[in-house]
Design an enzyme around this catalytic site. Structure first.
Site, PDB file in Angstrom:
ATOM      1  N   ASP A 194       0.874  -1.175   0.000  1.00 46.74           N
ATOM      2  CA  ASP A 194       0.000   0.000   0.000  1.00 46.74           C
ATOM      3  C   ASP A 194       0.912   1.226   0.000  1.00 46.74           C
ATOM      4  OD1 ASP A 194      -1.564   2.170   0.685  1.00 46.74           O
ATOM      5  OD2 ASP A 194      -2.743   1.080   2.188  1.00 46.74           O
TER       6      ASP A 194
ATOM      7  N   SER B  37      -2.035  14.104 -13.803  1.00 44.98           N
ATOM      8  CA  SER B  37      -3.274  14.039 -14.593  1.00 44.98           C
ATOM      9  C   SER B  37      -3.468  15.394 -15.247  1.00 44.98           C
ATOM     10  CB  SER B  37      -4.466  13.745 -13.692  1.00 44.98           C
ATOM     11  OG  SER B  37      -5.687  13.975 -14.394  1.00 44.98           O
TER      12      SER B  37
ATOM     13  N   TYR C   5      -9.000  15.549  -6.051  1.00 45.63           N
ATOM     14  CA  TYR C   5      -8.222  14.832  -7.065  1.00 45.63           C
ATOM     15  C   TYR C   5      -7.326  15.810  -7.829  1.00 45.63           C
ATOM     16  CZ  TYR C   5      -7.113  11.754 -10.982  1.00 45.63           C
ATOM     17  OH  TYR C   5      -6.450  10.991 -11.925  1.00 45.63           O
TER      18      TYR C   5
ATOM     19  N   LYS D 166      -3.152  16.093  -7.890  1.00 47.78           N
ATOM     20  CA  LYS D 166      -2.365  15.925  -9.115  1.00 47.78           C
ATOM     21  C   LYS D 166      -1.550  17.188  -9.418  1.00 47.78           C
ATOM     22  CE  LYS D 166      -3.568  11.700 -10.023  1.00 47.78           C
ATOM     23  NZ  LYS D 166      -2.558  10.620  -9.993  1.00 47.78           N
TER      24      LYS D 166
END
Ligand SMILES: NC(=O)c1ccc[n+]([C@@H]2O[C@H](COP(=O)([O-])OP(=O)(O)OC[C@H]3O[C@@H](n4cnc5c(N)ncnc54)[C@H](O)[C@@H]3O)[C@@H](O)[C@H]2O)c1
Length: 248
Positions: free
Chosen positions: A60, A140, A153, A157
């Site tokens: 992980d 991203s 998110y 990024k």
């Protein structure tokens, strides 16, 4: 063969971009360490790498002990680590900022940002000892041009892009290149956590991409191969959009 004799560790290797990159890196001669929190998914990737040398490590990336262990496993098995591809990531369905709960925020940051930091932290001493190496992070296009409803998110990024630049500067004297990819939407399980099964949501993403289609996992794997290979020897601190013009 662009990666002959190299050892490449890929996180999130059990699916999507990680799996496609593992397949391409192996075809190009790399020995690949396949890391995923989902061990059986990583083993499924391994089963597709016929005739190539590879290892699976269940880890992980949010846990320091796990990331230290994955790097150690690569070195114990193959004696070195040439390429670290920090690719594991997660997302959540879109929602307004005020509806993002603290747990979701922390989880996204832990996997998408801290996981990248931890991978680097444990790989850097190995690469310094070797006299060089390559780190590639999956950011991203959301980190360059966020969509509505993607606050945690997109922020994670954006931070990966900054981490990449800061680290590239720090590690250049050690002959370690650090770059990142900024892919646009590709139809992987991660994208489904954002758009669900709504064909219209997918369609509207497609319509916002000048090139007229989603990215494929192969598009991303080919860009990854370029950045980790010696062809990109002069590139460090770069964020390469693989986005059909979406970030323009
Ligand atoms: N698919 C897209 O549209 C898209 C677009 C831009 C960027 N990305 C980024 O690309 C990367 C890969 O995404 P994908 O689309 O291939 O996703 P995916 O869901 O297909 O694969 C992600 C893999 O990461 C693994 N993973 C998740 N959490 C982990 C953890 N804590 N430790 C180790 N492994 C973990 C999962 O088990 C899975 O196998 C991510 O960083 C994602 O944010 C994806």
């Amino acid at each position: 063969m662009k990666l002959q004799g190299k050892v490449a560790l890929i996180t999130g290797a059990g699916s999507g971009f990680g799996r496609a990159s593992a397949q391409l890196f192996a075809q190009e001669g790399a020995r690949v360490v396949l890391v995923d929190v989902n061990e059986s998914a990583a083993r499924q990737t391994q089963a597709t790498l016929e005739g190539s040398e590879s290892a699976v490590v269940a880890a992980d990336v949010t846990r320091a002990a796990d990331t230290a262990r994955m790097v150690q496993a690569a070195v114990e098995r193959y004696g070195r680590l040439d390429i670290l591809f920090n690719n594991a990531g997660i997302s959540v369905p879109p929602r307004p900022a005020e509806d993002v709960d603290e747990e979701t925020w922390d989880r996204i940051m832990a996997v998408n940002l801290k996981g990248v930091f931890l991978g680097c932290k444990y790989a850097i001493p190995v690469m310094k000892r070797q006299g060089g190496g390559v780190i590639l992070n999956t950011a991203s296009v959301a980190g360059l041009r966020p969509r509505l409803g993607t606050l945690p998110y997109a922020t994670s990024k954006g931070a990966v892009i900054t981490l990449t630049k800061a680290l590239a500067l720090e590690l250049a004297p050690h002959r370690i290149r650090v770059n990142c990819l900024a892919p646009v939407a590709a139809d992987t399980p991660l994208l489904r956590t954002i758009v669900g099964d709504d064909p219209q949501a997918l369609q509207s993403r497609m319509a916002s991409i000048p090139w007229g289609r989603l990215a494929t996992v192969e598009d991303v794997a080919r860009a990854a191969l370029y950045l980790v290979s010696d062809d990109a020897d002069m590139l460090t601190g770069v964020c390469l959009p693989v986005d059909g013009g979406r970030s323009l």
